[in-house]
Design an enzyme around this catalytic site. Sequence first.
Site, PDB file in Angstrom:
ATOM      1  CB  SER A 127      -0.942   0.005   1.216  1.00  0.00           C
ATOM      2  OG  SER A 127      -0.233  -0.289   2.407  1.00  0.00           O
ATOM      3  CG  ASP A 157       2.670  -6.713   1.002  1.00  0.00           C
ATOM      4  OD1 ASP A 157       2.415  -7.918   0.794  1.00  0.00           O
ATOM      5  OD2 ASP A 157       1.817  -5.808   0.941  1.00  0.00           O
ATOM      6  CD  GLU A 163      -2.309  -8.628  -2.811  1.00  0.00           C
ATOM      7  OE1 GLU A 163      -2.987  -8.742  -3.852  1.00  0.00           O
ATOM      8  OE2 GLU A 163      -2.062  -7.530  -2.280  1.00  0.00           O
ATOM      9  CD  GLU A 173      -7.547  -5.687   1.561  1.00  0.00           C
ATOM     10  OE1 GLU A 173      -6.440  -6.233   1.501  1.00  0.00           O
ATOM     11  OE2 GLU A 173      -7.745  -4.506   1.201  1.00  0.00           O
TER      12      GLU A 173
HETATM   13  O1  KIV Z   1      -0.366  -3.484   1.589  1.00  0.00           O
HETATM   14  C1  KIV Z   1      -1.096  -3.435   2.585  1.00  0.00           C
HETATM   15  O2  KIV Z   1      -1.165  -2.428   3.302  1.00  0.00           O
HETATM   16  C2  KIV Z   1      -1.896  -4.608   2.893  1.00  0.00           C
HETATM   17  C3  KIV Z   1      -2.944  -4.447   3.940  1.00  0.00           C
HETATM   18  C4  KIV Z   1      -4.130  -3.802   3.337  1.00  0.00           C
HETATM   19  C5  KIV Z   1      -3.272  -5.728   4.598  1.00  0.00           C
HETATM   20  O3  KIV Z   1      -1.745  -5.615   2.275  1.00  0.00           O
END
Ligand code: KIV
Length: 282
Positions: free
Chosen positions: A46, A84, A116, A183
């Site tokens: 994000s 992430d 994901e 989510e």
């Molecule tokens: O990238 C992010 O902030 C996320 C959250 C929405 C869980 O994956």
Amino acid sequence: MSNDRLAQLAALHTRREPIVMLTAYDFPSARIAVAGGVDVILVGDSAAMTVLGYQSTREISTDELLMLTRAVRRTAPDTPVIGDLPFGSYEASDSVAVASASRFVQEAGCDAVKLEGAGEMISRVRAIIAAGIPVFGHVGLLPQSVRTREGYKARGRDPEQALAIVADADALANAGCSAMIVEAVPSPVTALITARIGIPVIGIGAGVETGGQVLVYHDLLGFSEGRMPRFVRTYASAFGDLSAAVRIWAEDVRGGRYPSVAETYPITDEALAEVRRRLSAQ
Ligand code: KIV
């Protein structure tokens, strides 16, 4: 879960205490997350939209996200930090996924990585775990698959989609994930997932029957503009308060009220006279 920091999360789950996860992306946000007492930080992709100004999470590169993740790790040495895996960094093959995940551990000190989806990603998850890196799964709304603004709607509101999400969560848990982000899914569907898998379910827009909650830092603190998803509760007005502060400072500068004498450095009359004397002798 495989290290001391992740063990803190496992202990919370065992004691049935909610896990509090917040995103953070740099020194100031990680500092505030730690001072606020969160249990775990997600350096989410994000960041693409909240920090780097891209239109979607699909645009951030691995190098950009690694730079932000390193800043968070430096700031929060005792907090579990989840990296992430950005769009395009893990989908192609198991070896590509392992190479990307390894960068987040080796170059940014992450305790685990998140990716994901399920389906073909189950093989990626197994490969990363086999390489010794814990993985957090992510089901329901998958922002990396969203291409339009309308695409950010809830998932799992019809039986087919709900069953598919439950099956994805089962498959990811069976593959060895350490925790699961769910989510934008109706609360009763999340409850089914929570009842089926033994790992912490961390919800975002997924209701109350979870093992914890995650929100995006900028949404929680009111940095984000425009219409928020229904699950966002904003606890501060950062954008309004901070931009008002900047405006007042700008008015003070323009009106000659900043800086004051107390906000300047002194020099003695003798020293200044000496400077002037030498300048005029030049
Ligand atoms: O990238 C992010 O902030 C996320 C959250 C929405 C869980 O994956």
